[in-house]
Enzyme design. Structure first.
Site, PDB file in Angstrom:
ATOM      1  CG  MET A 117     -96.787 -16.677  46.162  1.00 18.93           C
ATOM      2  SD  MET A 117     -95.833 -15.996  44.809  1.00 18.93           S
ATOM      3  CE  MET A 117     -94.277 -16.842  45.035  1.00 18.93           C
ATOM      4  CG  ASP A 165     -94.251 -12.339  45.035  1.00 20.83           C
ATOM      5  OD1 ASP A 165     -93.855 -13.260  45.752  1.00 20.83           O
ATOM      6  OD2 ASP A 165     -93.559 -11.355  44.740  1.00 20.83           O
ATOM      7  CB  THR A 166     -98.451 -14.864  40.142  1.00 24.40           C
ATOM      8  OG1 THR A 166     -98.183 -13.494  39.858  1.00 24.40           O
ATOM      9  CG2 THR A 166     -99.730 -15.254  39.429  1.00 24.40           C
ATOM     10  CB  VAL A 167    -100.965 -18.985  43.191  1.00 24.91           C
ATOM     11  CG1 VAL A 167    -100.119 -18.737  44.430  1.00 24.91           C
ATOM     12  CG2 VAL A 167    -102.344 -18.374  43.330  1.00 24.91           C
ATOM     13  CG  MET A 190     -97.324 -18.878  38.830  1.00 23.94           C
ATOM     14  SD  MET A 190     -97.419 -19.678  40.443  1.00 23.94           S
ATOM     15  CE  MET A 190     -96.478 -21.165  40.143  1.00 23.94           C
TER      16      MET A 190
END
Length: 525
Positions: A58, A347-349, A429
């Site tokens: 991520m 895809d990320t946090v 997200m």
């Protein structure tokens, strides 16, 4: 209050400090930092850096970040743009000459200079208390000793690992296969990078051996990056943007992030009586889907590097929203808006922290697609983002790829204010879903009186790429109604997005909420 007969999560309540994020180890580290005397910025950075080890598919130090935050005793919401730029030699004309209509995702052409490390250093120096040595120590330890791969991370890892190549295979696919849940993942090379940054600051990353390691991988992959591109990188303070919905202000990061899209969506929704609709009904989903199509199409024409776009106010205008709202037919779905040339992904946090002095941080951190570009440096294993795929190759577009320019970003941290007082840092997200997620989260609270955890738990739907993606939490009757309105209804294999929030109550209470679609939690003390 939730029905305790049914599965679910209770809100997390505390008074002295709180963190909500997508991995429990990062939440614990953030709270540990608070208990040691650090402030919310220290804790958010410590937790975010660790998320790059806990969720490497991520995010990571080869990526970018945006942040919104307040200072103790000051209700002003501030913003920081920690996104990187295209290398000076990048050119849309060159890619068009190669017959390309979009920046290829898993190539050096898509790699922009990583902005996160400089941002962590700058934010720590300007707004933290403990210093880099203290706040990077937990991530260094976990990178060396290893973290057990969490269940959702294991699922994502297996789904995304096919893009890994060359040195990335060595660092992120040991044994040639994705790790199962519970497997220890170690990143000793990243531990060494963080150790050097803790000792010498951002220059240790952007110049010298670490930068040379990244440049060697990019050059081998055909990139046009040079040492000067890395050495010149700097992040910037930014001026937040905001809009109002049902007596609450939604504060967003300005372009090159897409936060203005969430404000435009809410302005469109404000033209309808959403509160009179069934919160889990087809009518509401249909309205949100049509607002999404219109707002996202507007976004794709306008949002770009802040030095190259001048129409943000157009997106924030209520007149714009009213004209778009008039195009919505509540009985029939419109065709999908013009397809974007910019690549979108999930895809990320995200991490949010509030401390005892009520400093609040809303921070989002990403390498864009799963495992970014799939390119990693040889010695240190730095996985490089493919955020440059957010550029357009259309000649004359404000978001056209060019050297030294920042691309359109999907990532957006959020902050809700009431009466001029910040009351809830939050984030959702999910790549392209994020503006729709912000709008739905605030609508769940403002229109239907949900508490933050209920607002996060509620099922989601998203109109995306010609599909009406409807989570299994909705009934078959709702799906049939949407299909009758002309939507191409599908049940997505993957849950839609992931959210975190902290409500700051005036009486001194903190209320944390964390999405069960992820592995994380809210923790307080």
């Amino acid at each position: 209050m939730r029905d305790f007969h049914l599965p679910g999560r209770s809100p997390v309540l505390a008074t002295s400090g709180m963190c909500a994020t997508s991995h429990p180890l990062a939440a614990k580290v953030a709270v540990d930092i608070l208990e040691r005397g650090g402030n919310a910025m220290d804790a958010a950075i410590a937790g975010a850096v660790l998320l790059g080890i806990c969720e490497p598919q991520m995010t990571g130090i080869g990526g970018d970040l945006f942040a919104l935050f307040t200072r103790p005793g000051d209700d002003t919401v501030r913003a920081y743009n920690g996104s990187g730029r295209a290398p000076g030699g990048a050119s849309a004309a060159d890619l068009r000459a190669r017959g390309l209509g979009a920046v290829p995702l898993y190539t050096a052409d898509a790699v922009t200079v990583p902005g996160a490390i400089h941002a962590f250093c700058a934010l720590s120096d300007a707004h933290g208390k403990l210093g880099l040595d203290a706040i990077l120590a937990p991530a260094i330890r976990y990178a060396e000793e290893g973290v057990p791969v969490a269940p959702r991370v294991a699922w994502d890892w297996a789904e995304s690992c096919g893009v890994l190549k060359d040195h990335a295979l060595t660092h992120y696919l040991p044994g040639g296969r994705a790790p199962k849940a519970g497997t220890l993942f170690r990143a000793p090379g990243q531990a060494e990078v963080l150790r050097r940054v803790a000792a010498k600051g951002a220059a240790a990353f952007y110049e010298g051996e670490i930068a040379d390691d990244m440049l060697a991988a990019l050059t081998a992959a055909g990139g046009v990056h040079v040492a000067a591109d890395f050495a010149a990188h700097r992040g910037d303070d930014a001026q937040p943007i905001s809009g109002s919905y049902k007596g609450r202000d939604l504060v967003e990061h300005p372009p090159n992030g897409q936060g203005a899209t969430a404000i435009l969506m809410l302005n469109i929704l404000a033209q309808f009586d959403v509160a009179a609709m069934d919160p889990l009904g087809a009518e509401r989903i249909h309205l949100e889907a049509e607002a999404t199509k219109l707002a996202y199409d507007t976004r794709s024409r306008i949002i770009a590097d802040p030095d190259h776009t001048s129409r943000t106010e157009f997106m924030l205008s209520m007149d714009t929203a009213k004209r778009l709202a008039a195009m919505i037919d509540m009985d029939r779905a419109m065709p999908s808006a013009a397809p974007l040339t910019e690549a979108m992904h999930r895809d990320t946090v995200y991490i949010t922290v509030v401390d005892k002095d009520r400093m609040a941080v809303s921070l989002i951190y990403s390498i864009f697609h799963g495992f970014g570009s799939g390119i990693a440096s040889e010695k240190f294993g730095i996985l490089l983002q493919n955020r440059g795929a957010g550029f357009s190759l259309a000649e004359g577009h404000p978001n056209e790829l060019a050297g030294g320019k920042r691309p359109f970003h999907t990532i957006i941290p959020g902050m809700i204010c009431e009466g001029g007082r910040p009351v809830m840092p939050f984030g959702v997200m999910g790549g392209a879903y994020q503006p729709a997620g912000h709008a739905r989260f605030l609508s769940n609270i403002a229109d239907f009186g949900m508490d933050p955890q209920s607002a996060i738990d509620a099922p989601r739907a998203f109109a995306d790429k010609g599909e009406m993606r409807v989570e299994r939490g909705y009934s078959d009757a709702v799906r049939a109604d949407l299909a009758a309105r002309g939507h191409n209804v599908v049940i997505p294999e993957e849950a839609i997005g992931g959210a975190q929030a902290i409500r700051i109550h005036q009486e001194g209470l903190l209320e944390g909420a964390s999405d069960p679609r992820k592995d994380g939690c809210a923790l307080g003390y």
